[in-house]
Scaffold this motif. Sequence first.
Motif, PDB file in Angstrom:
ATOM      1  N   SER A 198       0.832  -1.201   0.000  1.00 19.96           N
ATOM      2  CA  SER A 198       0.000   0.000   0.000  1.00 19.96           C
ATOM      3  C   SER A 198       0.871   1.257   0.000  1.00 19.96           C
ATOM      4  N   SER A 199       0.288   2.368  -0.451  1.00 21.53           N
ATOM      5  CA  SER A 199       1.013   3.638  -0.487  1.00 21.53           C
ATOM      6  C   SER A 199       0.035   4.794  -0.585  1.00 21.53           C
ATOM      7  N   SER A 200       0.478   5.945  -0.088  1.00 18.97           N
ATOM      8  CA  SER A 200      -0.252   7.201  -0.299  1.00 18.97           C
ATOM      9  C   SER A 200       0.619   8.197  -1.053  1.00 18.97           C
ATOM     10  N   GLY A 201       1.599   7.668  -1.780  1.00 14.42           N
ATOM     11  CA  GLY A 201       2.391   8.525  -2.650  1.00 14.42           C
ATOM     12  C   GLY A 201       3.674   9.049  -2.063  1.00 14.42           C
ATOM     13  N   GLY A 242       7.361   7.839   0.340  1.00 18.40           N
ATOM     14  CA  GLY A 242       8.122   6.709   0.828  1.00 18.40           C
ATOM     15  C   GLY A 242       7.666   6.268   2.199  1.00 18.40           C
ATOM     16  N   GLU A 243       7.428   7.220   3.078  1.00 13.81           N
ATOM     17  CA  GLU A 243       7.044   6.908   4.457  1.00 13.81           C
ATOM     18  C   GLU A 243       5.693   6.213   4.530  1.00 13.81           C
ATOM     19  N   SER A 244       4.807   6.475   3.590  1.00 19.64           N
ATOM     20  CA  SER A 244       3.478   5.845   3.620  1.00 19.64           C
ATOM     21  C   SER A 244       3.463   4.503   2.889  1.00 19.64           C
ATOM     22  N   THR A 245       4.545   4.121   2.264  1.00 17.59           N
ATOM     23  CA  THR A 245       4.583   2.902   1.452  1.00 17.59           C
ATOM     24  C   THR A 245       4.921   1.702   2.320  1.00 17.59           C
ATOM     25  N   LYS A 246       4.024   0.717   2.331  1.00 19.74           N
ATOM     26  CA  LYS A 246       4.195  -0.527   3.093  1.00 19.74           C
ATOM     27  C   LYS A 246       4.291  -1.684   2.109  1.00 19.74           C
ATOM     28  N   GLN A 247       5.472  -2.285   2.048  1.00 20.15           N
ATOM     29  CA  GLN A 247       5.727  -3.386   1.122  1.00 20.15           C
ATOM     30  C   GLN A 247       5.706  -4.712   1.885  1.00 20.15           C
ATOM     31  N   THR A 248       5.678  -5.843   1.141  1.00 17.53           N
ATOM     32  CA  THR A 248       5.575  -7.154   1.792  1.00 17.53           C
ATOM     33  C   THR A 248       6.545  -8.149   1.160  1.00 17.53           C
ATOM     34  N   GLU A 249       7.078  -9.026   2.038  1.00 20.04           N
ATOM     35  CA  GLU A 249       7.969 -10.088   1.571  1.00 20.04           C
ATOM     36  C   GLU A 249       7.917 -11.259   2.537  1.00 20.04           C
ATOM     37  N   GLU A 279      26.000 -21.304  -8.130  1.00 22.58           N
ATOM     38  CA  GLU A 279      27.198 -21.885  -7.508  1.00 22.58           C
ATOM     39  C   GLU A 279      26.954 -22.320  -6.076  1.00 22.58           C
ATOM     40  N   ARG A 280      25.920 -21.783  -5.436  1.00 22.66           N
ATOM     41  CA  ARG A 280      25.622 -22.151  -4.053  1.00 22.66           C
ATOM     42  C   ARG A 280      24.132 -21.974  -3.796  1.00 22.66           C
ATOM     43  N   GLY A 281      23.717 -22.389  -2.594  1.00 20.61           N
ATOM     44  CA  GLY A 281      22.302 -22.426  -2.267  1.00 20.61           C
ATOM     45  C   GLY A 281      21.650 -21.061  -2.195  1.00 20.61           C
ATOM     46  N   MET A 282      20.305 -21.086  -2.266  1.00 21.89           N
ATOM     47  CA  MET A 282      19.507 -19.858  -2.286  1.00 21.89           C
ATOM     48  C   MET A 282      18.305 -20.001  -1.361  1.00 21.89           C
ATOM     49  N   SER A 283      17.659 -18.885  -1.072  1.00 20.60           N
ATOM     50  CA  SER A 283      16.361 -18.885  -0.399  1.00 20.60           C
ATOM     51  C   SER A 283      15.255 -18.810  -1.450  1.00 20.60           C
ATOM     52  N   ILE A 284      14.036 -19.120  -1.019  1.00 24.00           N
ATOM     53  CA  ILE A 284      12.837 -19.004  -1.858  1.00 24.00           C
ATOM     54  C   ILE A 284      12.025 -17.826  -1.345  1.00 24.00           C
ATOM     55  N   ASN A 285      11.607 -16.949  -2.253  1.00 25.26           N
ATOM     56  CA  ASN A 285      11.019 -15.669  -1.849  1.00 25.26           C
ATOM     57  C   ASN A 285       9.773 -15.315  -2.658  1.00 25.26           C
ATOM     58  N   PHE A 286       8.876 -14.589  -1.990  1.00 25.83           N
ATOM     59  CA  PHE A 286       7.778 -13.873  -2.635  1.00 25.83           C
ATOM     60  C   PHE A 286       7.809 -12.447  -2.102  1.00 25.83           C
ATOM     61  N   ASN A 287       7.737 -11.458  -2.974  1.00 19.11           N
ATOM     62  CA  ASN A 287       7.562 -10.101  -2.468  1.00 19.11           C
ATOM     63  C   ASN A 287       6.794  -9.240  -3.458  1.00 19.11           C
ATOM     64  N   GLN A 288       6.335  -8.084  -2.947  1.00 14.28           N
ATOM     65  CA  GLN A 288       5.586  -7.117  -3.744  1.00 14.28           C
ATOM     66  C   GLN A 288       6.043  -5.730  -3.293  1.00 14.28           C
ATOM     67  N   TRP A 289       6.502  -4.920  -4.260  1.00 14.37           N
ATOM     68  CA  TRP A 289       7.124  -3.660  -3.882  1.00 14.37           C
ATOM     69  C   TRP A 289       6.995  -2.637  -5.014  1.00 14.37           C
ATOM     70  N   LEU A 290       7.289  -1.375  -4.710  1.00 11.11           N
ATOM     71  CA  LEU A 290       7.202  -0.295  -5.680  1.00 11.11           C
ATOM     72  C   LEU A 290       8.595   0.106  -6.155  1.00 11.11           C
ATOM     73  N   ILE A 291       8.769   0.174  -7.469  1.00  8.50           N
ATOM     74  CA  ILE A 291      10.048   0.599  -8.041  1.00  8.50           C
ATOM     75  C   ILE A 291      10.321   2.061  -7.712  1.00  8.50           C
ATOM     76  N   ASP A 292       9.285   2.889  -7.890  1.00  6.86           N
ATOM     77  CA  ASP A 292       9.388   4.328  -7.653  1.00  6.86           C
ATOM     78  C   ASP A 292       7.981   4.868  -7.466  1.00  6.86           C
ATOM     79  N   LEU A 293       7.852   6.173  -7.338  1.00  5.01           N
ATOM     80  CA  LEU A 293       6.539   6.801  -7.173  1.00  5.01           C
ATOM     81  C   LEU A 293       6.154   7.621  -8.395  1.00  5.01           C
ATOM     82  N   ARG A 306      -3.837   3.812  -1.752  1.00  5.32           N
ATOM     83  CA  ARG A 306      -4.165   2.693  -2.630  1.00  5.32           C
ATOM     84  C   ARG A 306      -3.446   1.448  -2.130  1.00  5.32           C
ATOM     85  N   ALA A 307      -3.968   0.285  -2.522  1.00  2.46           N
ATOM     86  CA  ALA A 307      -3.402  -0.990  -2.062  1.00  2.46           C
ATOM     87  C   ALA A 307      -3.513  -2.018  -3.172  1.00  2.46           C
TER      88      ALA A 307
END
Length: 446
Positions: A238-241, A243-250, A380-394, A403-404
């Motif tokens: 979610s974001s209100s436009g 950086g401080e209002s932007t809540k991302q998830t992972e 070359e070596r092990g990795m984690s498995i991830n899901f995330n959702q984020w904003l590149i820019d505003l 908005r969400a």
Amino acid sequence: MPSTAGAAGALTVQYKTGASGATADQSEPWLKVINSANSSLQLSQVKVRYYFKADSADTTYRFACSWAVKGCANVTGIFGTLAHPTATADRYLEVGFTSGAGSLAPGADTGDLQLRFYQSNWQSVKQSDDYSFGAAQNSYGDWNKVTAQVGSSLEWGTAPEGNDPGGPTDPPTDPPGEGATLFEDFNYTSHSDAKLSEHGWNVRSNSGGPGVPGATWSPQNVTFSTESGNSLMNLETSSSGTGESTKQTEVLTKSMKFKNGTYAARVKFSDAPKSGPDGDHLVQTFFTINDLKAPMADDYSEYDFEYLPNGGWGESGNILYTTSWETYNPDPWQAVNQHTQSRQSFTGWHDLVLTIDNSTIKYYVDGQLFGTHDATYLPERGMSINFNQWLIDLNGQTSTTARAYDEGVDYVLHVKDQVLTPAQVAARINTYRQAGTTFEDTVPAS
């Protein structure tokens, strides 16, 4: 007595061999399934068994589909062990079909099923003592040394003595010693459910990239629900436009123990926000990754599905990327990767599959090959498995109206050191769900 189904059954199976030697690099049973009944036949109800003698008691095998008129993504192959071994058979390959294979009209056939199986260590296979093998069968012909069932009813062929396909054979199994698996159905109550952490997951709250400066990662925005009896995970950003209002998830695994093999997830991408104005440069993902130890470090690995519903990174519209990384330099930015992209909407649920072996990286979307990447980018070596959702820019949406956006996740699967087809992935998921299994992790620590 051997179990036999006569020619009056609902099916006829024809066979030819693509490898006629007494020994060969791999066995190649090519098949055609014919509907001998007077009504339409759903192929998802059909199972065909090819019987063979293992080269040794501890030999393991792998299945592959080289080509099929019905599409290899719609053909499955699993191995089983006979309850009553004979001199020419102690194993079988069971070939099945997904719903995507469709149906056969009366008298119609599947066309070529160009199948093969081989020893996991790529040693030669001995075929001359295999029950179902026919060295002289160089063109298609009726072959009663394979069996075919519709549901539990034997409709074609003669099984090795004492091994009725509908009787007490051992169930199909993965080859012993292979196929260590993570399966996660995301059956949790909330982001704070203790089982999430016990099962090896981290719901991110720490600061840092990616995303717009000042954004935070919000565990509270990761929620769980049940839909039609199936558990789902949802990531809300979610974001209100600002950086401080932007809540991302992972959400990511705490362990970086995952390397070669098959990765699969069912993910719901969204073009439109669930509330508020649209237009943000959003990234919705499923990926594997390890840490960059130094700029341009050559042991870095990352493999991404990234959907941008509103563009970004110079794109103006919908685009789905699959990207395989060798390394990068964060400042000044320099990337060493290979990517494939498709500029179209991918809103809705999608089956995403990534396979990594010792030579190739492949990405599939909804059973279709999406991209093939080179050996240069192998991990070359092990990795984690991830899901995330984020904003590149505003820059995509400058409004200060809240908005969400939602990204949904149904399940994730990893099978260590095995390359599965999308159809085989679907079969595994169905097996877990039919058994009521919501979590399994047998992947050893790296």
